[in-house]
Scaffold this active site. Structure first.
Site, PDB file in Angstrom:
ATOM      1  N   ASP A   1      41.349  33.964  45.186  1.00  0.00           N
ATOM      2  CA  ASP A   1      40.750  33.787  46.511  1.00  0.00           C
ATOM      3  C   ASP A   1      40.781  32.327  46.947  1.00  0.00           C
ATOM      4  OD1 ASP A   1      38.947  32.672  44.825  1.00  0.00           O
ATOM      5  OD2 ASP A   1      37.231  33.917  45.406  1.00  0.00           O
ATOM      6  N   ASN A   2      41.616  31.491  46.285  1.00  0.00           N
ATOM      7  CA  ASN A   2      41.685  30.097  46.742  1.00  0.00           C
ATOM      8  C   ASN A   2      43.089  29.532  46.561  1.00  0.00           C
ATOM      9  OD1 ASN A   2      41.729  28.115  44.227  1.00  0.00           O
ATOM     10  ND2 ASN A   2      40.469  29.894  43.696  1.00  0.00           N
TER      11      ASN A   2
ATOM     12  N   ALA B   1      38.593  41.981  44.059  1.00  0.00           N
ATOM     13  CA  ALA B   1      38.940  43.126  44.906  1.00  0.00           C
ATOM     14  C   ALA B   1      40.424  43.483  44.793  1.00  0.00           C
ATOM     15  CB  ALA B   1      38.563  42.811  46.347  1.00  0.00           C
TER      16      ALA B   1
ATOM     17  N   CYS C   1      30.144  10.578  61.105  1.00  0.00           N
ATOM     18  CA  CYS C   1      29.170  10.186  62.147  1.00  0.00           C
ATOM     19  C   CYS C   1      28.718  11.403  62.960  1.00  0.00           C
ATOM     20  CB  CYS C   1      29.733   9.104  63.061  1.00  0.00           C
ATOM     21  SG  CYS C   1      31.039   9.673  64.149  1.00  0.00           S
TER      22      CYS C   1
ATOM     23  N   ARG D   1      29.766  40.993  52.547  1.00  0.00           N
ATOM     24  CA  ARG D   1      31.127  40.550  52.916  1.00  0.00           C
ATOM     25  C   ARG D   1      31.700  41.417  54.031  1.00  0.00           C
ATOM     26  NH1 ARG D   1      28.627  37.796  49.794  1.00  0.00           N
ATOM     27  NH2 ARG D   1      29.491  36.552  48.092  1.00  0.00           N
TER      28      ARG D   1
ATOM     29  N   ASP E   1      39.795  36.625  34.109  1.00  0.00           N
ATOM     30  CA  ASP E   1      38.867  36.279  35.197  1.00  0.00           C
ATOM     31  C   ASP E   1      37.576  35.806  34.543  1.00  0.00           C
ATOM     32  OD1 ASP E   1      36.963  36.327  37.357  1.00  0.00           O
ATOM     33  OD2 ASP E   1      38.315  37.654  38.442  1.00  0.00           O
TER      34      ASP E   1
ATOM     35  N   ARG F   1      33.730  46.610  47.448  1.00  0.00           N
ATOM     36  CA  ARG F   1      35.185  46.747  47.563  1.00  0.00           C
ATOM     37  C   ARG F   1      35.920  46.679  46.226  1.00  0.00           C
ATOM     38  NH1 ARG F   1      33.054  42.363  48.270  1.00  0.00           N
ATOM     39  NH2 ARG F   1      33.923  40.397  47.614  1.00  0.00           N
ATOM     40  N   GLN F   2      35.210  46.339  45.133  1.00  0.00           N
ATOM     41  CA  GLN F   2      35.870  46.267  43.826  1.00  0.00           C
ATOM     42  C   GLN F   2      35.560  47.588  43.124  1.00  0.00           C
ATOM     43  OE1 GLN F   2      34.960  42.344  42.193  1.00  0.00           O
ATOM     44  NE2 GLN F   2      35.230  41.425  44.205  1.00  0.00           N
TER      45      GLN F   2
ATOM     46  N   ASN G   1      30.005  42.655  44.946  1.00  0.00           N
ATOM     47  CA  ASN G   1      31.379  43.057  44.583  1.00  0.00           C
ATOM     48  C   ASN G   1      31.585  44.565  44.718  1.00  0.00           C
ATOM     49  OD1 ASN G   1      31.325  40.778  41.752  1.00  0.00           O
ATOM     50  ND2 ASN G   1      31.880  40.365  43.859  1.00  0.00           N
TER      51      ASN G   1
END
Length: 1025
Positions: A538-539, A439, A594, A15, A466, A477-478, A474
């Site tokens: 994250d969404n 994170a 297309c 990441r 979670d 950064r976690q 992970n």
């Protein structure tokens, strides 16, 4: 990342690679850093740069662990204080655990005005925290004078004020100031003129600035431009001049341009030279003078320490007046200055001994990114000072008695000095729900632990949830997770790690998603027990859902997110601000069907095409196959039903899969070879048959012109590594869905060559078929398409044959759908997508993407780095204190930052909008009207109750997507006599529903007026009926 092999461990760093790029990662892996001061700010920087993957860090500190440190340093434990360990000895092994590739050592020698500084020569960057200004000046002068210069960063945090100073030498070259990926932009026209003017296709904004340079490719007519670099002069968002084109051939069609990244040199001065005329970054335009005011106040604070050998005493008015006098004197010597801010100076004096852990986290994230810039030359460095204050947190507390802020000998003394005992107690009692433990979640839990949010003894609680398990990627950064936690749940693991930081925290960890399916767990009574909600998601979809639940239950929501070096925070407070759902980002532009199928023009199109092929062949078809045979358990019954003319949905596709089902590895290789022929040769031949190269449109222009690219078919060549990878990865995936075993030997070039020599490729004849060119056309659903009688006959014959040859066994009626997994390089998923995409790009003459970029786009990977994550979580935790203190609207701050540029912008949240219904009746998103009914309560009773209680006549009642009452609809007037129970049919245990009600307009012919949701309770007391 092992510095000697220089091989980047993608499973750990993937990441972050997308943020920094490989060249910067290699540069970091060769760099050594000296970091002094193991307080709250120092430990933040240590964490972030070790996670990032430098070669070596020396941690320096001379102090002993004190109880006070437990509230600011998350790597110091109670036993360290009791055994009187040095701070650096306590934290060094815990910092080293964060990244096995980084060598972490420690030093506790004196570093003062008499120290010989020559030992610093072995470092590329030196960072001082908790150092007096004289020492910072001395070390900075030494670093600046070296050849090449040692990059110097000074950081300080005193109570509500923080500062960062950078000096990277006389000339510091940056390879890529922004880190933004240049886009290919197609050309509409180029004039033959002096200057020549370029216009972008479809009025696409070019995003260029005058003075930048672009390179042209694939231009027809004005071919001399191709591969040349031209400096631009911007004329409008869609056009720019490129100098003289009058002597070139006239432009015909096609072509695109790309921004050329040019290195930029930055010049720095030492602290000594910058003191009187500081170059500062302004984070909050509502108080543009704040940076210079904090500059003067913090310089005066250093003078105070020089004179008194201590910091001002907490709540001592005399010390505050002395500091104010010193600030006036300092300010008089500055060339670049603002008026002295008396309130700021007094608040600084009162809190200087204290610490606000979230403020250290926010500025620690920014300072760590500057360290990475210093080592890599990637992104624009800070020039040269960054100042931030948290005066909004202490402003409402100025009238609180001085005793509130005095130390009590526990871990919260540093925090208490800033916010007082009453606020500390409120934090201890807090009941927080945090959704997500990735994170941002890990960083938030660290802030909760240091602030004492949700203590068991105060009946507080932090509930976290979670559903995810910990993956190796992970760990970059976690920071609460370690290698031995891989494949354990994030939430329970994070809860244990948080407990290590502060054992008094009450953390309840769940493994659920928060979505409509879990509303029985996270119901209204669950929300009624909470004080606030924090999202670490994250969404967008999940954020929207949590936001709607917070609005419905009147709970504050603290939201944040990051993408690479960018971060945002949004504070949502009932009745004060708008909510997350009040604003909607434009939907992501979909690639036309297309374009994907026949006319790709950029690499994103070929990657998405390959991803779709994976999804269709290895996920969708096997799932459809399984569900068909679960519905129709016997092939004989299916045959009988089809023979009598019944059409069974999906039968044609399923029977085709059954009749062609491979049973050996050799057949999987053969299927892969036929797929190659179809995708990379026949498809191109068919397109060129339907649209020869000289085809023209009705207006006489060429069919094959930019952005359309004609395909070029190619023959299979096993010696081409890309061809070989495609065959092997495709065969492996087919073997996977059909449960066919294979060995490593089967994957060798010799074995594959041997099998391929027996594969017969049928001769190709072009078909007379219609190829979709309409960009608005959607992909047809094959299952729903009616079958021709020929297809039906073919399916019946194939099924008869399968039954006759005993091919219909329980195993053969079962397939194994794959789940796309981007982070496992051994499964062949990315091998298939990367090779298929690259081959298609070659066929259409599109610049290919490397495996890393392909994986990012196909896997929809969000680039991420610990620096930005730490910063957003710190900023959110500062706002949490204000929410708990029930502060006024003006004190809240949303933030957007991009640490790459660097820019930090703090703004007020959007105030809540009040909508007038009529006659002084207003409502906002936070309003919800309530009506209590009973078992025999009719729709007519409901309408009357609304009118009587709220003084306005309802005209329409809607529940979700169901219209309960619309006067113009036939039969709806009869519904007025029906009970609400009968109309709504609530599920068992449902206490209420939220109804959308419209009201009569004031004048005939006007639209109905909107109103707030009306919450209808099925019983008089609101209990379950």
């Amino acid at each position: 990342m092992a510095a000697d092999s220089m091989e980047i461990d993608d499973s750990l760093y993937s990441r972050q690679r997308y943020v920094l790029g490989d060249s910067a990662m290699h540069q970091m892996a060769k760099s050594s850093v000296f970091l002094s001061g193991m307080g709250g700010l120092g430990i933040e920087i240590a964490k972030n740069i070790v996670l990032a993957g430098v070669k070596a860090v020396t941690l320096h500190d001379t102090k002993q662990c004190e109880t006070w440190d437990l509230g600011s340093n998350f790597f110091i434990r109670t036993e360290d204080v009791l055994s009187q360990r040095r701070r650096v000895e306590a934290v060094c092994p815990r910092v080293a655990e964060l990244n096995p590739y980084v060598h972490v050592d420690m030093s506790s020698s004196a570093l003062d005005n008499n120290t010989d500084l020559s030992f610093l020569r072995k470092y590329q960057c030196v960072i001082l925290t908790e150092a007096r200004l004289n020492l910072q000046k001395r070390v900075n002068e030494f670093c600046h004078s070296q050849q090449p210069p040692i990059r110097f960063i000074g950081c300080d945090a005193y109570g509500i004020c923080v500062r960062v100073f950078c000096d990277f030498g006389e000339e510091f070259e940056v390879s890529d100031p922004t880190g933004e990926e240049p886009k290919e932009i197609f050309v509409q026209t180029i004039t033959q003129d002096n200057p020549g003017v370029v216009t972008c296709m479809d009025n696409q904004p070019h995003g260029l600035q005058t003075g930048q340079s672009v390179v042209f490719r694939e231009v027809n007519g004005m071919v001399e431009l191709n591969s040349t670099v031209r400096q631009v002069s911007v004329l409008s968002p869609h056009s720019f001049a490129i100098g003289d084109t009058s002597q070139l051939q006239p432009y015909a069609h096609g072509g695109f341009f790309v921004l050329v990244k040019t290195p930029k040199t930055y010049r720095f001065e030492t602290i000594g030279r910058q003191l009187c005329d500081p170059q500062v970054l302004t984070p909050d335009y509502s108080k543009p003078e704040a940076p210079l005011q904090i500059h003067a106040a913090m310089l005066a604070l250093d003078d105070f320490q020089e004179q008194h050998s201590r910091l001002p005493n907490i709540g001592c008015l005399q010390d505050a007046e002395v500091l104010l006098q010193l600030t006036e004197e300092v300010n008089a010597t500055l060339r670049n200055k603002a008026s002295v801010n008396t309130e700021l100076v007094r608040c600084l004096s009162r809190t200087a001994r204290g610490t606000l852990p979230p403020l250290a986290a926010a500025v620690g994230g920014l300072a760590s990114q500057e360290v990475l810039k210093a080592l890599t030359g990637k992104f624009a460095p800070l020039q040269q000072w960054f100042y931030l204050d948290a005066i909004e947190i202490v402003r409402p507390l100025q009238s609180v008695s001085a005793e509130e802020f005095s130390p009590r000998g526990d871990r919260y003394d540093g925090l208490r000095a800033c916010i007082g005992e009453s606020m500390c107690l409120k934090l201890h009692k807090l009941r927080v729900f945090m959704v997500g433990c990735g994170a941002i979640g890990c960083e938030m839990l660290k802030n909760f632990a240091l602030l004492g949010v949700g203590l068991a003894k105060s009946s507080g609680e932090v509930c976290i949830t979670d559903p995810d398990l910990i993956e190796k990627s992970n760990l970059n950064r976690q920071f609460l997770f370690r290698p031995h936690h891989i494949q354990k749940p994030k939430s329970t693991t994070a809860a244990e790690a948080t407990h290590d930081i502060n054992p008094d925290l009450q953390v309840d960890a769940h493994l659920n998603k928060v979505c409509p399916a879990t509303e029985s767990i996270y119901n209204d009574s669950f929300y009624s027990r909470l004080n606030l909600v924090v999202t670490a998601l994250d969404n967008v979809e999940a954020r929207r859902y949590v936001d709607s639940r917070c609005v419905s239950n009147q709970k504050p929501l603290l939201d944040s997110g990051t993408m690479g070096t960018k971060g945002h925070t949004e504070i949502i407070v009932p009745n004060l601000t708008e909510s997350y759902n009040s604003h909607r980002d434009p939907p992501e532009e979909e690639i036309p069907f297309c374009t994907l199928k026949s006319f790709p023009s950029v690499i994103e199109h070929t990657i998405q095409w390959a991803r779709d092929k994976f999804e269709n062949a290895f996920v969708h078809k096997p799932s459809m196959y399984n569900s068909f045979w679960q519905t129709h358990s016997s092939a004989e019954v299916v045959l009988q039903r089809m023979q009598v003319g019944e059409s069974l949905e999906g039968s044609f596709q399923v029977i085709k899969l059954l009749s062609r089902r491979p049973s050996q590895w050799e057949q999987c290789i053969a299927i892969a070879r036929l797929k190659f022929e179809k995708y990379f040769k026949r498809k191109a031949l068919q397109l060129l048959h339907s649209f020869p190269l000289d085809t023209r449109l009705k207006d006489g222009s060429l069919f094959w012109q930019s952005p359309k690219r004609p395909p070029a078919p190619f023959d299979f060549d096993l010696k081409d590594p890309l061809h070989f990878t495609f065959i092997v990865s495709t065969a492996r995936l087919f073997a996977g869905i059909y449960n066919i075993p294979y060995s490593d030997e089967d994957l060798s070039e010799e074995a594959v060559t041997r099998i391929l020599s027996d594969v017969k490729i049928p001769e190709y004849r072009p078909a007379e078929k219609c190829i979709v060119t309409d960009e608005t056309a959607k992909k047809p659903d094959q299952i729903k398409m009616p079958l021709s009688s020929e297809e039906e006959r073919e399916a019946i014959t194939q099924l008869e044959q399968a039954i006759a040859t005993d091919s219909v066994t329980a195993e053969r009626l079962q397939m194994n759908p794959l789940q796309f997994e981007k982070d496992d390089d051994s499964n062949g998923h990315i091998d298939f997508i990367a090779s298929a995409s690259a081959l298609r790009a070659r066929m259409y003459s599109i610049e290919p993407a490397d495996r890393l970029k392909t994986k990012r786009i196909a896997g929809k990977i969000i680039p991420a780095i610990a620096t930005a994550t730490a910063a957003v979580a710190g900023l959110v935790a500062l706002e949490l204190i204000k929410v708990v203190g029930v502060y006024e609207f003006e004190s809240f701050k949303n933030c957007f930052f991009n640490l790459a540029i660097p820019v930090v912008v703090l703004t007020e949240p959007a105030p809540v909008k009040r909508t007038l219904i009529r006659d002084n009746i207003y409502f906002s998103i936070w309003d919800c009207w309530t009506i209590f009914g009973h078992e025999d309560f009719t729709l007519s009773d409901f309408m009357n109750a609304v009118r009587e209680k709220y003084g306005i006549e309802p005209t329409m009642v809607v529940h979700g997507v169901k219209m309960l009452y619309v006067p113009v609809m036939p039969g709806h007037s009869k519904r007025l006599k029906l009970t609400m129970q009968k109309l709504i049919k609530p599920s068992a245990g449902r206490r209420y529903v939220d109804l959308t009600v419209s009201f009569a307009p004031e004048a005939d012919g006007d639209d109905d007026l909107p109103g707030p949701p009306v919450r209808y309770y099925f019983s008089r007391n609101g209990e379950t009926p």
